[in-house]
Design a protein around this motif. Structure first.
Motif, PDB file in Angstrom:
ATOM      1  N   GLY A 172     -25.797  45.939  23.490  1.00 26.34           N
ATOM      2  CA  GLY A 172     -25.522  45.172  24.481  1.00 26.34           C
ATOM      3  C   GLY A 172     -25.013  46.599  25.657  1.00 26.34           C
ATOM      4  O   GLY A 172     -25.439  46.448  27.185  1.00 26.34           O
ATOM      5  N   PHE A 173     -24.269  47.704  26.173  1.00 29.52           N
ATOM      6  CA  PHE A 173     -24.626  48.630  26.306  1.00 29.52           C
ATOM      7  C   PHE A 173     -25.707  49.052  26.974  1.00 29.52           C
ATOM      8  O   PHE A 173     -25.708  49.042  28.470  1.00 29.52           O
ATOM      9  CB  PHE A 173     -24.136  50.092  25.962  1.00 29.52           C
ATOM     10  N   TRP A 174     -27.067  48.551  26.019  1.00 29.05           N
ATOM     11  CA  TRP A 174     -28.223  49.432  26.495  1.00 29.05           C
ATOM     12  C   TRP A 174     -28.938  47.747  27.218  1.00 29.05           C
ATOM     13  O   TRP A 174     -29.837  48.214  28.273  1.00 29.05           O
ATOM     14  CB  TRP A 174     -28.550  49.650  25.957  1.00 29.05           C
ATOM     15  N   LEU A 175     -28.580  46.968  26.088  1.00 29.24           N
ATOM     16  CA  LEU A 175     -29.060  45.959  26.567  1.00 29.24           C
ATOM     17  C   LEU A 175     -29.030  44.506  27.349  1.00 29.24           C
ATOM     18  O   LEU A 175     -29.438  43.331  28.329  1.00 29.24           O
ATOM     19  CB  LEU A 175     -30.175  45.019  25.053  1.00 29.24           C
ATOM     20  N   ILE A 176     -27.266  45.012  27.519  1.00 29.65           N
ATOM     21  CA  ILE A 176     -26.855  44.086  28.676  1.00 29.65           C
ATOM     22  C   ILE A 176     -26.927  42.519  27.932  1.00 29.65           C
ATOM     23  O   ILE A 176     -25.599  42.070  27.068  1.00 29.65           O
ATOM     24  CB  ILE A 176     -27.465  43.471  29.838  1.00 29.65           C
ATOM     25  N   GLU A 177     -27.708  41.726  27.353  1.00 25.48           N
ATOM     26  CA  GLU A 177     -27.955  40.677  26.966  1.00 25.48           C
ATOM     27  C   GLU A 177     -28.132  40.646  25.207  1.00 25.48           C
ATOM     28  O   GLU A 177     -29.304  41.826  25.040  1.00 25.48           O
ATOM     29  CB  GLU A 177     -28.949  39.502  27.022  1.00 25.48           C
ATOM     30  N   THR A 178     -27.602  40.367  24.492  1.00 22.28           N
ATOM     31  CA  THR A 178     -27.947  40.650  23.386  1.00 22.28           C
ATOM     32  C   THR A 178     -28.493  39.468  22.075  1.00 22.28           C
ATOM     33  O   THR A 178     -28.147  39.397  21.248  1.00 22.28           O
ATOM     34  CB  THR A 178     -27.128  41.341  22.111  1.00 22.28           C
ATOM     35  N   ARG A 179     -28.246  38.016  23.299  1.00 21.69           N
ATOM     36  CA  ARG A 179     -28.714  37.127  22.132  1.00 21.69           C
ATOM     37  C   ARG A 179     -29.859  36.709  21.391  1.00 21.69           C
ATOM     38  O   ARG A 179     -30.037  36.479  20.029  1.00 21.69           O
ATOM     39  CB  ARG A 179     -28.277  35.794  22.898  1.00 21.69           C
ATOM     40  N   GLY A 180     -30.896  37.953  21.873  1.00 21.27           N
ATOM     41  CA  GLY A 180     -32.123  37.901  20.891  1.00 21.27           C
ATOM     42  C   GLY A 180     -32.112  38.442  19.787  1.00 21.27           C
ATOM     43  O   GLY A 180     -32.486  37.928  18.398  1.00 21.27           O
ATOM     44  N   ILE A 181     -30.759  39.398  19.661  1.00 14.88           N
ATOM     45  CA  ILE A 181     -30.591  40.314  18.802  1.00 14.88           C
ATOM     46  C   ILE A 181     -30.108  39.540  17.172  1.00 14.88           C
ATOM     47  O   ILE A 181     -30.469  39.573  16.577  1.00 14.88           O
ATOM     48  CB  ILE A 181     -30.331  41.465  19.185  1.00 14.88           C
ATOM     49  N   GLN A 182     -28.843  38.741  17.976  1.00  7.59           N
ATOM     50  CA  GLN A 182     -28.127  38.125  17.595  1.00  7.59           C
ATOM     51  C   GLN A 182     -28.890  36.617  16.192  1.00  7.59           C
ATOM     52  O   GLN A 182     -28.442  36.460  14.996  1.00  7.59           O
ATOM     53  CB  GLN A 182     -27.171  37.389  18.472  1.00  7.59           C
ATOM     54  N   ILE A 183     -30.385  36.296  17.717  1.00  7.46           N
ATOM     55  CA  ILE A 183     -30.480  35.098  16.773  1.00  7.46           C
ATOM     56  C   ILE A 183     -31.383  36.160  15.165  1.00  7.46           C
ATOM     57  O   ILE A 183     -31.687  35.752  14.456  1.00  7.46           O
ATOM     58  CB  ILE A 183     -31.248  34.203  17.380  1.00  7.46           C
ATOM     59  N   VAL A 184     -32.234  36.915  15.588  1.00  3.34           N
ATOM     60  CA  VAL A 184     -33.277  37.445  14.529  1.00  3.34           C
ATOM     61  C   VAL A 184     -31.752  38.523  13.200  1.00  3.34           C
ATOM     62  O   VAL A 184     -32.363  37.945  12.022  1.00  3.34           O
ATOM     63  CB  VAL A 184     -33.812  38.915  15.489  1.00  3.34           C
ATOM     64  N   TYR A 185     -30.922  39.026  13.745  1.00  2.24           N
ATOM     65  CA  TYR A 185     -29.981  38.861  12.020  1.00  2.24           C
ATOM     66  C   TYR A 185     -29.438  38.098  11.809  1.00  2.24           C
ATOM     67  O   TYR A 185     -29.362  37.794  11.000  1.00  2.24           O
ATOM     68  CB  TYR A 185     -28.190  39.305  13.122  1.00  2.24           C
ATOM     69  N   MET A 186     -29.563  37.142  12.551  1.00  6.07           N
ATOM     70  CA  MET A 186     -28.831  35.527  11.972  1.00  6.07           C
ATOM     71  C   MET A 186     -29.981  35.170  10.957  1.00  6.07           C
ATOM     72  O   MET A 186     -29.520  34.827   9.814  1.00  6.07           O
ATOM     73  CB  MET A 186     -28.498  34.375  13.031  1.00  6.07           C
ATOM     74  N   VAL A 187     -30.715  35.213  11.399  1.00  4.12           N
ATOM     75  CA  VAL A 187     -31.994  35.289  10.173  1.00  4.12           C
ATOM     76  C   VAL A 187     -32.559  35.531   9.161  1.00  4.12           C
ATOM     77  O   VAL A 187     -32.037  35.271   8.104  1.00  4.12           O
ATOM     78  CB  VAL A 187     -33.446  34.291  10.947  1.00  4.12           C
ATOM     79  N   LEU A 188     -32.638  36.660   9.144  1.00  6.80           N
ATOM     80  CA  LEU A 188     -32.979  37.841   8.160  1.00  6.80           C
ATOM     81  C   LEU A 188     -31.247  38.273   7.807  1.00  6.80           C
ATOM     82  O   LEU A 188     -31.371  38.325   6.022  1.00  6.80           O
ATOM     83  CB  LEU A 188     -33.087  39.372   8.541  1.00  6.80           C
ATOM     84  N   SER A 189     -30.261  38.149   8.143  1.00  2.76           N
ATOM     85  CA  SER A 189     -29.025  38.911   7.189  1.00  2.76           C
ATOM     86  C   SER A 189     -28.736  37.610   6.276  1.00  2.76           C
ATOM     87  O   SER A 189     -28.032  38.049   4.683  1.00  2.76           O
ATOM     88  CB  SER A 189     -27.826  38.891   8.386  1.00  2.76           C
ATOM     89  N   GLY A 190     -29.039  36.080   6.700  1.00  5.14           N
ATOM     90  CA  GLY A 190     -28.771  35.520   5.623  1.00  5.14           C
ATOM     91  C   GLY A 190     -29.639  35.335   4.792  1.00  5.14           C
ATOM     92  O   GLY A 190     -29.193  34.899   3.621  1.00  5.14           O
ATOM     93  N   PHE A 191     -31.088  35.460   4.810  1.00 10.45           N
ATOM     94  CA  PHE A 191     -32.112  35.660   3.899  1.00 10.45           C
ATOM     95  C   PHE A 191     -31.481  36.823   2.609  1.00 10.45           C
ATOM     96  O   PHE A 191     -31.679  36.695   1.468  1.00 10.45           O
ATOM     97  CB  PHE A 191     -33.274  35.944   4.537  1.00 10.45           C
ATOM     98  N   PHE A 192     -31.477  37.691   3.242  1.00  8.73           N
ATOM     99  CA  PHE A 192     -31.068  38.920   2.635  1.00  8.73           C
ATOM    100  C   PHE A 192     -29.949  39.117   1.907  1.00  8.73           C
ATOM    101  O   PHE A 192     -29.908  40.109   0.846  1.00  8.73           O
ATOM    102  CB  PHE A 192     -31.549  40.765   3.840  1.00  8.73           C
TER     103      PHE A 192
END
Length: 269
Positions: A172-192
């Motif tokens: 968020g220091f660079w992107l300000i809004e991190t909700r998109g990354i959070q969603i990608v992380y949620m999908v991939l992390s649970g699966f892997f």
């Protein structure tokens, strides 16, 4: 580290533990969710085992049940959703106050979250495992070693999860809004991480990709060790892999925090 240096983080761990203890109704709701999805997974994965002739990739009904209920028990303690309060503090600028405190922002954040997660094992993790064992049954080790090493692995896995999610937050220091990354992380992390099915059921190429991420160290490796699926030297090797990922995530998080603080100072004066 000196005792005076460690003491603030022990206090933060305790504070996180006590904070989570205040949300008893939420913990009960989490337990109900764990059990609901646990029974759904039992229906689907037991059918898979039986359709395969009684075993699939070394899992029979008893060991598959152990995987299901241990994974459900860990669900309330490992962070697979990508959310961290620090992300909001970075977005609204409150993190500037955190940098003024006489503690390391990264370690303070992770330690507090781990305290919350450890408490969640009591009202959510242990009851999920106990109810699963009573109602469905499962195959678990009969010697104490897998449990001792498994609990160590669980604590490391919890810490790896928050050290990894910390990277999402400091983006968020660079992107300000991190909700998109959070969603990608949620999908991939649970699966892997092995939340839906054991990663050993993956095709070879997909298993290689999963093992190239920290995700199995968050959930799958602790499950394998705690249920006795991996024993002896192989179990210690998995713990070593977990520690390596933890060290790597902490190092990257430290570097991003330093760089982010400099950027914050440039933006905010």
């Amino acid at each position: 580290m000196r005792a005076a240096t460690i003491s603030p983080y022990l206090r933060l761990f305790t504070a996180g533990f006590r904070e989570q203890a205040a949300y008893r109704l939420a913990m009960f709701g989490g337990l109900v969710a764990n059990l609901t999805f646990g029974f759904l997974k039992v229906a689907m994965l037991f059918a898979t085992v039986r359709a395969a002739g009684g075993t699939v990739q070394g899992y029979d009904v008893g060991t598959m049940s152990a995987y299901i209920w241990v994974s459900q028990g860990l669900l309330g303690s490992v962070n697979l959703n990508g959310r961290l309060d620090l992300a909001d503090r970075i977005k609204n600028g409150d993190v500037a106050i955190d940098f003024l405190r006489p503690v390391n922002v990264q370690l303070a954040t992770i330690t507090t979250e781990v305290g919350k997660a450890v408490f969640a094992l009591i009202p959510r993790g242990l009851p999920s495992l106990g109810i699963g064992a009573l109602v469905i049954g499962m195959t678990m080790p009969t010697s104490p070693v897998p449990y001792a090493l498994g609990l160590t692995s669980v604590v490391i896995g919890i810490t790896v999860s928050f050290a990894t999610v910390y990277l999402v937050a400091v983006a968020g220091f660079w992107l300000i809004e991190t909700r998109g990354i959070q969603i990608v992380y949620m999908v991939l992390s649970g699966f892997f991480a092995g939340l839906f099915v054991p990663i050993t059921l993956f095709p070879g190429w997909l298993l290689i990709i999963a093992e190239a991420t920290p995700c199995p160290s968050i959930m799958m490796y602790p499950i394998d060790i705690l249920t006795g699926r991996v024993t002896g030297g192989a179990a210690y090797r998995l713990v070593g892999v977990q520690l390596a990922w933890l060290a790597g995530m902490l190092l990257i998080g430290h570097l991003l925090t330093v760089a982010g603080r400099r950027k914050l100072e440039v933006q905010g004066g």
